[in-house]
Structure formats: structure tokens, C-alpha cells
Scaffold this active site. Structure first.
Site, PDB file in Angstrom:
ATOM      1  N   LYS A  56      -0.468  -3.620  -3.000  1.00 13.18           N
ATOM      2  CA  LYS A  56      -0.806  -4.596  -1.949  1.00 13.18           C
ATOM      3  C   LYS A  56       0.290  -4.810  -0.908  1.00 13.18           C
ATOM      4  O   LYS A  56       0.290  -5.797  -0.178  1.00 13.18           O
ATOM      5  CB  LYS A  56      -1.237  -5.973  -2.520  1.00 13.18           C
ATOM      6  N   GLY A  58       0.765  -2.675   1.589  1.00  8.29           N
ATOM      7  CA  GLY A  58       0.405  -1.984   2.833  1.00  8.29           C
ATOM      8  C   GLY A  58       0.234  -0.482   2.623  1.00  8.29           C
ATOM      9  O   GLY A  58       0.371   0.305   3.564  1.00  8.29           O
ATOM     10  N   THR A  59      -0.090  -0.107   1.399  1.00 13.28           N
ATOM     11  CA  THR A  59      -0.255   1.303   1.018  1.00 13.28           C
ATOM     12  C   THR A  59      -1.290   2.012   1.892  1.00 13.28           C
ATOM     13  O   THR A  59      -1.014   3.077   2.467  1.00 13.28           O
ATOM     14  CB  THR A  59      -0.769   1.383  -0.441  1.00 13.28           C
ATOM     15  N   TRP A  61      -2.552   1.217   4.673  1.00 12.36           N
ATOM     16  CA  TRP A  61      -2.143   1.233   6.085  1.00 12.36           C
ATOM     17  C   TRP A  61      -1.210   2.414   6.357  1.00 12.36           C
ATOM     18  O   TRP A  61      -1.443   3.212   7.274  1.00 12.36           O
ATOM     19  CB  TRP A  61      -1.455  -0.104   6.403  1.00 12.36           C
ATOM     20  N   LYS A 118       0.081   9.403  -3.633  1.00 12.34           N
ATOM     21  CA  LYS A 118       0.352   7.953  -3.648  1.00 12.34           C
ATOM     22  C   LYS A 118       0.760   7.514  -5.054  1.00 12.34           C
ATOM     23  O   LYS A 118       0.229   8.015  -6.041  1.00 12.34           O
ATOM     24  CB  LYS A 118      -0.932   7.234  -3.215  1.00 12.34           C
ATOM     25  N   HIS A 120       2.197   3.681  -7.250  1.00 12.93           N
ATOM     26  CA  HIS A 120       2.745   2.319  -7.283  1.00 12.93           C
ATOM     27  C   HIS A 120       3.836   2.208  -8.346  1.00 12.93           C
ATOM     28  O   HIS A 120       4.289   1.106  -8.671  1.00 12.93           O
ATOM     29  CB  HIS A 120       1.642   1.303  -7.626  1.00 12.93           C
ATOM     30  N   ARG A 142       6.741  -5.331   1.093  1.00 11.21           N
ATOM     31  CA  ARG A 142       6.170  -6.497   1.775  1.00 11.21           C
ATOM     32  C   ARG A 142       6.767  -7.746   1.146  1.00 11.21           C
ATOM     33  O   ARG A 142       7.022  -7.761  -0.079  1.00 11.21           O
ATOM     34  CB  ARG A 142       4.655  -6.480   1.559  1.00 11.21           C
ATOM     35  N   SER A 150      -1.935 -11.430  -1.733  1.00 17.68           N
ATOM     36  CA  SER A 150      -2.846 -10.294  -1.590  1.00 17.68           C
ATOM     37  C   SER A 150      -3.229  -9.730  -2.963  1.00 17.68           C
ATOM     38  O   SER A 150      -4.387  -9.378  -3.220  1.00 17.68           O
ATOM     39  CB  SER A 150      -2.163  -9.221  -0.733  1.00 17.68           C
ATOM     40  N   THR A 239      -5.107   2.715  13.477  1.00 16.89           N
ATOM     41  CA  THR A 239      -4.559   2.149  12.237  1.00 16.89           C
ATOM     42  C   THR A 239      -4.358   0.631  12.335  1.00 16.89           C
ATOM     43  O   THR A 239      -3.701   0.045  11.472  1.00 16.89           O
ATOM     44  CB  THR A 239      -3.231   2.837  11.842  1.00 16.89           C
ATOM     45  N   LYS A 270      -6.979 -10.076   5.216  1.00 18.66           N
ATOM     46  CA  LYS A 270      -6.472 -10.786   6.412  1.00 18.66           C
ATOM     47  C   LYS A 270      -5.528  -9.922   7.238  1.00 18.66           C
ATOM     48  O   LYS A 270      -5.508 -10.010   8.451  1.00 18.66           O
ATOM     49  CB  LYS A 270      -5.746 -12.070   6.004  1.00 18.66           C
ATOM     50  N   GLY A 271      -4.685  -9.172   6.532  1.00 15.80           N
ATOM     51  CA  GLY A 271      -3.765  -8.272   7.241  1.00 15.80           C
ATOM     52  C   GLY A 271      -2.747  -9.005   8.103  1.00 15.80           C
ATOM     53  O   GLY A 271      -2.436  -8.569   9.211  1.00 15.80           O
TER      54      GLY A 271
HETATM   55  N1  LIG Z   1      -4.019  -1.757   9.313  1.00 18.33           N
HETATM   56  C1  LIG Z   1      -3.562  -2.777   8.635  1.00 18.33           C
HETATM   57  N2  LIG Z   1      -2.801  -3.724   9.233  1.00 18.33           N
HETATM   58  C2  LIG Z   1      -2.333  -4.790   8.541  1.00 18.33           C
HETATM   59  N3  LIG Z   1      -2.599  -5.014   7.229  1.00 18.33           N
HETATM   60  C3  LIG Z   1      -3.358  -4.103   6.593  1.00 18.33           C
HETATM   61  C4  LIG Z   1      -3.873  -2.954   7.242  1.00 18.33           C
HETATM   62  N4  LIG Z   1      -4.591  -2.242   6.356  1.00 18.33           N
HETATM   63  C5  LIG Z   1      -4.531  -2.920   5.196  1.00 18.33           C
HETATM   64  N5  LIG Z   1      -3.808  -4.037   5.331  1.00 18.33           N
HETATM   65  C6  LIG Z   1      -3.536  -5.084   4.346  1.00 18.33           C
HETATM   66  O1  LIG Z   1      -2.724  -4.549   3.312  1.00 18.33           O
HETATM   67  C7  LIG Z   1      -3.081  -5.185   2.062  1.00 18.33           C
HETATM   68  C8  LIG Z   1      -3.558  -4.128   1.098  1.00 18.33           C
HETATM   69  O2  LIG Z   1      -2.458  -3.361   0.714  1.00 18.33           O
HETATM   70  P1  LIG Z   1      -2.643  -2.029  -0.159  1.00 18.33           P
HETATM   71  O3  LIG Z   1      -3.225  -1.006   0.752  1.00 18.33           O
HETATM   72  O4  LIG Z   1      -1.257  -1.750  -0.598  1.00 18.33           O
HETATM   73  O5  LIG Z   1      -3.566  -2.357  -1.243  1.00 18.33           O
HETATM   74  C9  LIG Z   1      -4.165  -6.194   2.395  1.00 18.33           C
HETATM   75  O6  LIG Z   1      -3.469  -7.391   2.717  1.00 18.33           O
HETATM   76  P2  LIG Z   1      -4.098  -8.849   2.662  1.00 18.33           P
HETATM   77  O7  LIG Z   1      -4.755  -8.997   1.336  1.00 18.33           O
HETATM   78  O8  LIG Z   1      -2.950  -9.784   2.850  1.00 18.33           O
HETATM   79  O9  LIG Z   1      -5.059  -8.915   3.805  1.00 18.33           O
HETATM   80  C10 LIG Z   1      -4.794  -5.557   3.619  1.00 18.33           C
HETATM   81  O10 LIG Z   1      -5.552  -6.431   4.410  1.00 18.33           O
HETATM   82  O1  LIG Z   2      -9.249   1.042  -8.271  1.00 16.74           O
HETATM   83  N1  LIG Z   2      -8.768   1.564  -7.288  1.00 16.74           N
HETATM   84  O2  LIG Z   2      -9.305   2.489  -6.660  1.00 16.74           O
HETATM   85  C1  LIG Z   2      -7.553   1.081  -6.818  1.00 16.74           C
HETATM   86  C2  LIG Z   2      -6.679   0.449  -7.661  1.00 16.74           C
HETATM   87  C3  LIG Z   2      -5.481  -0.016  -7.182  1.00 16.74           C
HETATM   88  C4  LIG Z   2      -5.199   0.129  -5.874  1.00 16.74           C
HETATM   89  O3  LIG Z   2      -4.035  -0.389  -5.466  1.00 16.74           O
HETATM   90  S1  LIG Z   2      -3.695  -0.578  -3.958  1.00 16.74           S
HETATM   91  O4  LIG Z   2      -2.542  -1.460  -3.901  1.00 16.74           O
HETATM   92  O5  LIG Z   2      -3.373   0.719  -3.429  1.00 16.74           O
HETATM   93  O6  LIG Z   2      -4.803  -1.198  -3.259  1.00 16.74           O
HETATM   94  C5  LIG Z   2      -6.065   0.761  -5.013  1.00 16.74           C
HETATM   95  C6  LIG Z   2      -7.256   1.255  -5.508  1.00 16.74           C
END
Ligand SMILES: Nc1ncnc2c1ncn2[C@@H]1O[C@H](COP(=O)(O)O)[C@@H](OP(=O)(O)O)[C@H]1O
Ligand SMILES: O=[N+]([O-])c1ccc(OS(=O)(=O)O)cc1
Length: 307
Positions: A56, A58-59, A61, A118, A120, A142, A150, A239, A270-271
Site C-alpha cells: 500500500k 504506491g506499488t 502506481w 514485484k 513486498h 510512504r 490504506s 499514471t 483516495k490517492g
Molecule cells: N496514480 C496514483 N496516484 C496516487 N495514488 C495512487 C495511484 N495509484 C494508486 N494509488 C494509491 O496507492 C495505494 C495503493 O498502493 P499499492 O499499489 O501499493 O497497493 C492506494 O492508496 P489509498 O488507499 O490511500 O488511496 C491507492 O489509491
Molecule cells: O491479492 N492480490 O492480488 C493482491 C494482494 C496484495 C497486494 O498488495 S498491494 O500492496 O500490491 O496492493 C496486491 C494484490
């Protein structure tokens, strides 16, 4: 093809929240721990690019930014498949009834080079072949409070995550490091230290939000790419949060609703920077800050909690 199998799955099967176990003291889904030997022995190739983050941060993104750079800003090419299939999530194992060739390892092994992968995983659990092959790595961090908020909402909507409990309970688990992929504090510090000895570009979600052009230029330089200004602007637009939220290849609406329920909380939620202020009580914030100061005392790493 693996992608079709994911898509063809019945949308009606039901799932319970995932069970957990540990590897080296790090909480992971049990099905990931059960396959740990294979994950640890993953064979990285020298031209692999690894995107590493705490969940969470910004992966998705940075994945879209990297894909756009690698495809010279061609949006159609970047819509060739879902985020999940474009960039195999190396430690990810899907529960039944998903087919085994949709697991991260299998997807990665079947993918021709050059691959973008990818993870984590905290730095100490990254398969050693990535270090041996001297792969380039992009890490995005983040700030803890927004990351936690998030992550909480992600647990609510995603059955692959354990039950989050209440906001208060999840906050305690996060502070104690009792969440999937372990302690946020150790994760960001571990990768921060690792960049001294490896080819790691360490980025911040808040910087990307503040000035995407400046940060994307850092990625271009790291990937040794040069793109026209016009293409750079196209990448920034494609993006942006608003565009990615509506992109079915990036917004995780491709997951069966039994796994991710976007009506509970959308993946593209929310982003923003600073949404934590809508979640923390004053008392929770005081306690969190006090604990944070202790855990982050001996590091040069700093975060911005607001812009
Ligand atoms: N283009 C973008 N700009 C800003 N935030 C983004 C984005 N794309 C995804 N996100 C935010 O990144 C978080 C997800 O991260 P990940 O990809 O690591 O799972 C979410 O945050 P929020 O839950 O705060 O909105 C998501 O809304
Ligand atoms: O279940 N999934 O596909 C999954 C699990 C974790 C996950 O982590 S995140 O932080 O990249 O959103 C993303 C996708």
C-alpha cells in the site's frame, strides 16, 4: 493462458480471510510460507527489474509508471494485460480454486526477459539471486500513517488479507509489526540501508504526489532511458490517480469480487497524502508519534506526513 484462467473463474465462489504463518519472524499468508523454499530459491536474471514496496505504499502506481517508460508512453501496450500479469508478484500464491500457474513464481518463470517483477518482502527475505545478479531495484516508501490507513481499508476489501479487526485493533497490530510482510518501520529502514550497497532507487510516495515529473525523471535516469518531454507529459497523465482509477488493467477490478470487494473500499481509494487525519483520534496520534520516535530514532530516513 494464465490470464484467461483468472478471468474465467466463477464470480460466485466464496472465500474466507487468509490464514497466516511466519518466515524469519515475518508474518505472511500461510500458503506463501508453505512454498517458502521455492520462493527463496527463485532465480533472478541480471536484467530483471524488481519493484519493492511495503504493501500500500504506491506499488501499482510505480508499476504503471515503469511500464509506460519501458513502452515509450504507448498506453495501448500498457493495457496488454492486468498489473498482476504484467509484473509477476514473486512471493504471491493464490488460494484454491485459482490455478497454480497464476502464482507469482510460475508467472515469472514463464515470462521472457527483460522482466519487471514485484515484491513486498523485507530486504532480508529477498531471494539471494537478486543480489547475486546485481538486479536493479526500485523501492517506494510512504509515510507510516497514510500507509497504515490504506492497509486497513485494503484488509477490509481483500479476502487474501487476514481479518483486520477494528481500526483501533489494526492500528495496534501495525505498531507491533503483527501484519502481513512484517513491521513497516523495519521494512523502510532495511531497504534504506540496503541502498548503500546495491543498485536501489529509493523513492517516496509523497514526492511522487508533489512533483511527478521530477520523480519520473529519476526513474528514467535509473533505467537509462531518455524520452521526449511530450511523452513524459503523457506518462504523467496516464499514471495520475484519476486516470488509473478508471483503468481496468490497473485498478484491480479484474479480481473476482469474492476476493476484492471494491464496494467495501475501492483499491484506488483516495490517492492522497494526509488522509490519516480523517482516521486517527488525538489520543491515537499522540501514542503513535511517541512510539514512532523510538522506532525511527537511529535512522537518517525521514517522511512527510503532509504536503
Ligand atoms: N496514480 C496514483 N496516484 C496516487 N495514488 C495512487 C495511484 N495509484 C494508486 N494509488 C494509491 O496507492 C495505494 C495503493 O498502493 P499499492 O499499489 O501499493 O497497493 C492506494 O492508496 P489509498 O488507499 O490511500 O488511496 C491507492 O489509491
Ligand atoms: O491479492 N492480490 O492480488 C493482491 C494482494 C496484495 C497486494 O498488495 S498491494 O500492496 O500490491 O496492493 C496486491 C494484490
Amino acid at each position: 493462458m494464465a490470464g484467461d484462467k483468472v478471468k474465467d473463474l466463477s464470480l460466485t465462489f466464496s472465500m474466507t480471510h487468509s490464514e497466516t504463518d511466519e518466515v524469519g519472524g515475518i508474518l505472511l499468508p500461510k500458503i506463501v510460507c508453505d512454498r517458502w523454499d521455492q520462493i527463496w530459491n527463485f532465480k533472478a536474471r541480471p536484467d530483471d527489474l524488481l519493484i519493492a514496496t511495503y504493501a500500500k505504499a504506491g506499488t501499482t502506481w510505480i508499476q504503471e509508471i515503469v511500464d509506460m517508460i519501458q513502452h515509450d508512453g504507448d498506453t495501448e501496450k500498457c493495457k496488454r494485460a492486468t498489473t498482476y500479469l504484467r509484473h509477476p508478484f514473486i512471493e504471491w500464491v493464490l488460494p484454491a480454486p485459482f490455478s497454480s500457474d497464476t502464482n507469482g513464481l510460475e508467472l515469472a518463470e514463464l515470462m521472457p526477459s527483460p522482466r519487471t517483477l514485484k515484491t513486498h518482502l523485507p530486504v532480508q527475505l529477498v531471494p539471494p539471486s537478486f543480489w547475486e545478479q546485481k538486479c536493479k531495484i526500485i523501492y517506494v516508501a510512504r509515510n507510516a500513517k497514510d500507509n497504515l490507513v490504506s492497509y486497513y481499508h485494503f484488509h477490509r476489501m481483500n479476502k487474501n488479507m487476514p481479518e483486520p479487526g477494528t481500526w483501533e485493533e489494526f492500528l495496534e497490530k501495525f505498531m507491533a509489526g503483527q501484519v502481513l510482510w512484517g513491521c513497516w518501520y523495519d521494512h523502510v529502514k532495511g531497504w534504506w540501508e540496503a541502498k548503500e550497497n546495491h543498485r536501489i532507487l529509493y523513492l517516496f510516495y509523497e514526492d511522487l504526489k508533489e512533483d511527478p515529473k521530477r520523480e519520473i525523471q529519476k526513474v528514467l535516469q535509473f533505467l537509462e532511458k531518455d524520452l521526449e518531454n511530450e511523452i513524459l507529459d503523457k506518462i504523467i497523465y496516464h499514471t495520475s490517480f484519476e486516470i488509473m482509477k478508471d483503468n481496468p488493467m490497473a485498478n484491480y477490478t479484474f479480481q473476482p469480487p469474492a476476493v476484492m470487494d471494491h464496494s467495501i473500499s475501492p483499491f484506488m481509494r483516495k490517492g492522497t497524502v494526509g488522509d490519516w487525519k480523517n482516521h486517527f483520534t488525538i489520543a491515537q496520534n499522540v501514542k503513535f508519534d511517541e512510539d514512532y520516535r523510538k522506532k525511527m530514532a537511529r535512522t537518517s530516513l525521514t517522511f512527510r506526513m503532509e504536503l
